[in-house]
Write a protein that holds these residues in place. Sequence first.
Motif, mmCIF file in Angstrom:
data_model
loop_
_atom_site.group_PDB
_atom_site.id
_atom_site.type_symbol
_atom_site.label_atom_id
_atom_site.label_comp_id
_atom_site.label_asym_id
_atom_site.label_seq_id
_atom_site.Cartn_x
_atom_site.Cartn_y
_atom_site.Cartn_z
ATOM 1 N N PRO A 17 0.845 -1.214 0.000
ATOM 2 C CA PRO A 17 0.000 0.000 0.000
ATOM 3 C C PRO A 17 0.875 1.258 0.000
ATOM 4 C CG PRO A 17 -0.721 -1.572 1.679
ATOM 5 C CD PRO A 17 0.625 -2.035 1.176
ATOM 6 N N ALA A 18 1.066 1.814 -1.148
ATOM 7 C CA ALA A 18 1.871 3.035 -1.276
ATOM 8 C C ALA A 18 1.403 3.774 -2.518
ATOM 9 C CB ALA A 18 3.349 2.702 -1.380
ATOM 10 N N ASP A 19 1.196 5.049 -2.384
ATOM 11 C CA ASP A 19 0.751 5.853 -3.524
ATOM 12 C C ASP A 19 1.910 6.080 -4.484
ATOM 13 O OD1 ASP A 19 -1.791 6.089 -2.454
ATOM 14 O OD2 ASP A 19 -1.278 7.914 -1.335
ATOM 15 N N GLY A 20 1.545 6.199 -5.747
ATOM 16 C CA GLY A 20 2.536 6.617 -6.727
ATOM 17 C C GLY A 20 3.351 5.521 -7.359
ATOM 18 N N PHE A 21 2.911 4.242 -7.277
ATOM 19 C CA PHE A 21 3.684 3.179 -7.926
ATOM 20 C C PHE A 21 3.886 3.536 -9.397
ATOM 21 C CE2 PHE A 21 3.937 -0.762 -10.422
ATOM 22 C CZ PHE A 21 5.030 -1.364 -9.809
ATOM 23 N N PRO A 22 5.139 3.509 -9.877
ATOM 24 C CA PRO A 22 5.434 3.969 -11.246
ATOM 25 C C PRO A 22 5.073 2.937 -12.308
ATOM 26 C CG PRO A 22 7.449 3.246 -10.175
ATOM 27 C CD PRO A 22 6.364 3.140 -9.140
ATOM 28 N N ARG A 23 3.822 2.824 -12.638
ATOM 29 C CA ARG A 23 3.377 1.807 -13.587
ATOM 30 C C ARG A 23 3.950 2.039 -14.980
ATOM 31 N NH1 ARG A 23 0.023 -1.481 -11.074
ATOM 32 N NH2 ARG A 23 -1.047 -0.739 -9.206
ATOM 33 N N GLU A 24 4.287 3.280 -15.294
ATOM 34 C CA GLU A 24 4.888 3.559 -16.590
ATOM 35 C C GLU A 24 6.281 2.935 -16.718
ATOM 36 O OE1 GLU A 24 6.232 6.789 -13.810
ATOM 37 O OE2 GLU A 24 4.377 5.666 -14.203
ATOM 38 N N ASP A 84 6.970 -0.052 -15.216
ATOM 39 C CA ASP A 84 6.706 -1.495 -15.202
ATOM 40 C C ASP A 84 6.209 -1.957 -16.573
ATOM 41 O OD1 ASP A 84 6.201 -4.103 -14.403
ATOM 42 O OD2 ASP A 84 4.238 -3.590 -13.511
ATOM 43 N N THR A 85 7.074 -1.863 -17.579
ATOM 44 C CA THR A 85 6.681 -2.222 -18.944
ATOM 45 C C THR A 85 6.470 -3.723 -19.107
ATOM 46 O OG1 THR A 85 9.013 -2.279 -19.607
ATOM 47 C CG2 THR A 85 7.815 -0.211 -19.946
ATOM 48 N N SER A 86 7.038 -4.519 -18.202
ATOM 49 C CA SER A 86 6.841 -5.972 -18.263
ATOM 50 C C SER A 86 5.503 -6.393 -17.671
ATOM 51 C CB SER A 86 7.971 -6.695 -17.516
ATOM 52 O OG SER A 86 9.219 -6.470 -18.128
ATOM 53 N N GLY A 87 4.861 -5.487 -16.945
ATOM 54 C CA GLY A 87 3.593 -5.821 -16.310
ATOM 55 C C GLY A 87 3.747 -6.775 -15.151
ATOM 56 N N ALA A 88 4.930 -6.786 -14.523
ATOM 57 C CA ALA A 88 5.196 -7.723 -13.432
ATOM 58 C C ALA A 88 4.631 -7.245 -12.106
ATOM 59 C CB ALA A 88 6.699 -7.949 -13.289
ATOM 60 N N GLY A 89 4.211 -5.994 -12.041
ATOM 61 C CA GLY A 89 3.684 -5.465 -10.793
ATOM 62 C C GLY A 89 4.769 -5.144 -9.786
ATOM 63 N N ILE A 90 5.999 -5.016 -10.265
ATOM 64 C CA ILE A 90 7.118 -4.715 -9.386
ATOM 65 C C ILE A 90 8.195 -4.011 -10.206
ATOM 66 C CG2 ILE A 90 8.221 -6.971 -9.764
ATOM 67 C CD1 ILE A 90 9.106 -6.905 -6.819
ATOM 68 N N VAL A 91 8.844 -3.034 -9.619
ATOM 69 C CA VAL A 91 9.988 -2.376 -10.255
ATOM 70 C C VAL A 91 11.176 -2.465 -9.302
ATOM 71 C CG1 VAL A 91 8.602 -0.817 -11.678
ATOM 72 C CG2 VAL A 91 9.294 -0.103 -9.368
ATOM 73 N N TYR A 92 12.362 -2.212 -9.840
ATOM 74 C CA TYR A 92 13.585 -2.506 -9.097
ATOM 75 C C TYR A 92 14.496 -1.283 -9.026
ATOM 76 C CZ TYR A 92 12.032 -7.295 -9.727
ATOM 77 O OH TYR A 92 11.291 -8.444 -9.703
ATOM 78 N N TYR A 93 15.234 -1.225 -7.918
ATOM 79 C CA TYR A 93 16.246 -0.197 -7.724
ATOM 80 C C TYR A 93 17.607 -0.888 -7.676
ATOM 81 C CZ TYR A 93 12.323 2.789 -6.405
ATOM 82 O OH TYR A 93 11.138 3.495 -6.403
ATOM 83 N N ILE A 94 18.449 -0.577 -8.645
ATOM 84 C CA ILE A 94 19.787 -1.170 -8.722
ATOM 85 C C ILE A 94 20.790 -0.128 -8.264
ATOM 86 C CG2 ILE A 94 21.524 -2.167 -10.238
ATOM 87 C CD1 ILE A 94 19.218 -3.074 -12.077
ATOM 88 N N TYR A 95 21.498 -0.449 -7.186
ATOM 89 C CA TYR A 95 22.471 0.482 -6.616
ATOM 90 C C TYR A 95 23.881 -0.019 -6.918
ATOM 91 C CZ TYR A 95 18.270 1.584 -3.880
ATOM 92 O OH TYR A 95 16.988 1.900 -3.496
ATOM 93 N N PRO A 96 24.587 0.582 -7.869
ATOM 94 C CA PRO A 96 25.946 0.142 -8.181
ATOM 95 C C PRO A 96 26.860 0.255 -6.961
ATOM 96 C CG PRO A 96 25.109 1.638 -9.868
ATOM 97 C CD PRO A 96 24.150 1.698 -8.720
ATOM 98 N N ALA A 97 27.860 -0.612 -6.899
ATOM 99 C CA ALA A 97 28.751 -0.648 -5.746
ATOM 100 C C ALA A 97 29.476 0.669 -5.533
ATOM 101 C CB ALA A 97 29.762 -1.789 -5.912
ATOM 102 N N GLU A 98 29.720 1.406 -6.615
ATOM 103 C CA GLU A 98 30.469 2.661 -6.477
ATOM 104 C C GLU A 98 29.648 3.784 -5.856
ATOM 105 O OE1 GLU A 98 29.167 2.292 -10.864
ATOM 106 O OE2 GLU A 98 30.018 1.012 -9.285
ATOM 107 N N LEU A 99 28.332 3.579 -5.715
ATOM 108 C CA LEU A 99 27.488 4.600 -5.099
ATOM 109 C C LEU A 99 27.475 4.435 -3.586
ATOM 110 C CD1 LEU A 99 24.211 5.016 -7.192
ATOM 111 C CD2 LEU A 99 26.225 6.476 -7.166
ATOM 112 N N ASP A 100 27.661 5.534 -2.873
ATOM 113 C CA ASP A 100 27.476 5.530 -1.438
ATOM 114 C C ASP A 100 25.975 5.434 -1.143
ATOM 115 O OD1 ASP A 100 26.992 7.285 1.222
ATOM 116 O OD2 ASP A 100 28.968 6.324 1.299
#
Length: 230
Positions: A147-154, A156-172
Motif C-alpha cells: 500500500p503506497a501511492d505513486g507506484f510507477p506503472r509507466e 513497469d513495462t513488463s507488467g510484473a507489478g514490481i519495479v527494481y532499484y539497482i544500486y551500483p557498488a560505487e554509489l554511497d
Amino acid sequence: MPASAREAYAQALEKLMNDYTLPDGTDCSADFDPEYGGPLGTMEENLFSVADVDGDGEEELVLRYLTTSTAGQRGLVSSWDPSGGLKTTEFANPALAFYENGAVREDWSHNQGKGGRQWPFFLYRYLPESDSYEEVGALDAWDSDIPADGFPREIDTSGAGIVYYIYPAELDSSQWDAVEPVDQSVYLTWLNETLHGSQELGLTYLPLTEENVRSLTAAGEHLNTTLEER
C-alpha cells in the motif's frame, strides 16, 4: 600446522567454541558474558558448512554466526592455504546464497521498505585471481501490492507489478535516493551479468557442536551440497 583444509577448519571452529574467537580473529566473548548482557544464545545455534562454494575445486568453510544481536550477526567464508593459513571474508549478514560460478547473494537483515515479494540483497562476484569477492551492487524493489501511492506503472513495462532499484557498488548509500526504478527486464539482465545462468548451490549446514566439528576429520565423513538450507 594443520595437514589439511578440514583440519584447519575444525581448529577454527574449536577456537570459536573454546575461546570465543571467530575465524577472522574477532573476539565475540561479550556475546556470552553475563556482564555484557550475555549469553545471547548457545553455541550450537551457529551453523557451519564445508563445501566448494567458489568453484575453485577446494572446499571452503562457511560459518553463519547467529548468537549475537541482529546487528552483530554475520556470515564468514574461509579458505585454507597451507603456505599462508586461513583467509576469511566477512559478510555483514549471515543469510548468504552461493552460486555455481562463485557469486554470492547476501540478503539484507530487514525488508522494511516497499520490496514486498523481493527481498533486498547485495550481490558479489568471485575473483579467482585474488581468491576474493567484489561487490557488484545492491538491489531493492517496489512491489505494487505494498500500500503506497505513486507506484510507477509507466516503468513497469513488463507488467510484473514490481519495479527494481539497482544500486551500483560505487554509489554511497547516501546517494541511493537519486536512483530511479527500472523494469523487471533490466533487473534480470543485471543479475545475469553476474550469475551467467548459474544455479544456487544447496548447502548442508550443521549446528556448531563438538560432535559435528569432529565429523569434519573423521574417516569417511563429509558434508555435501545436496540439501538446501535457507
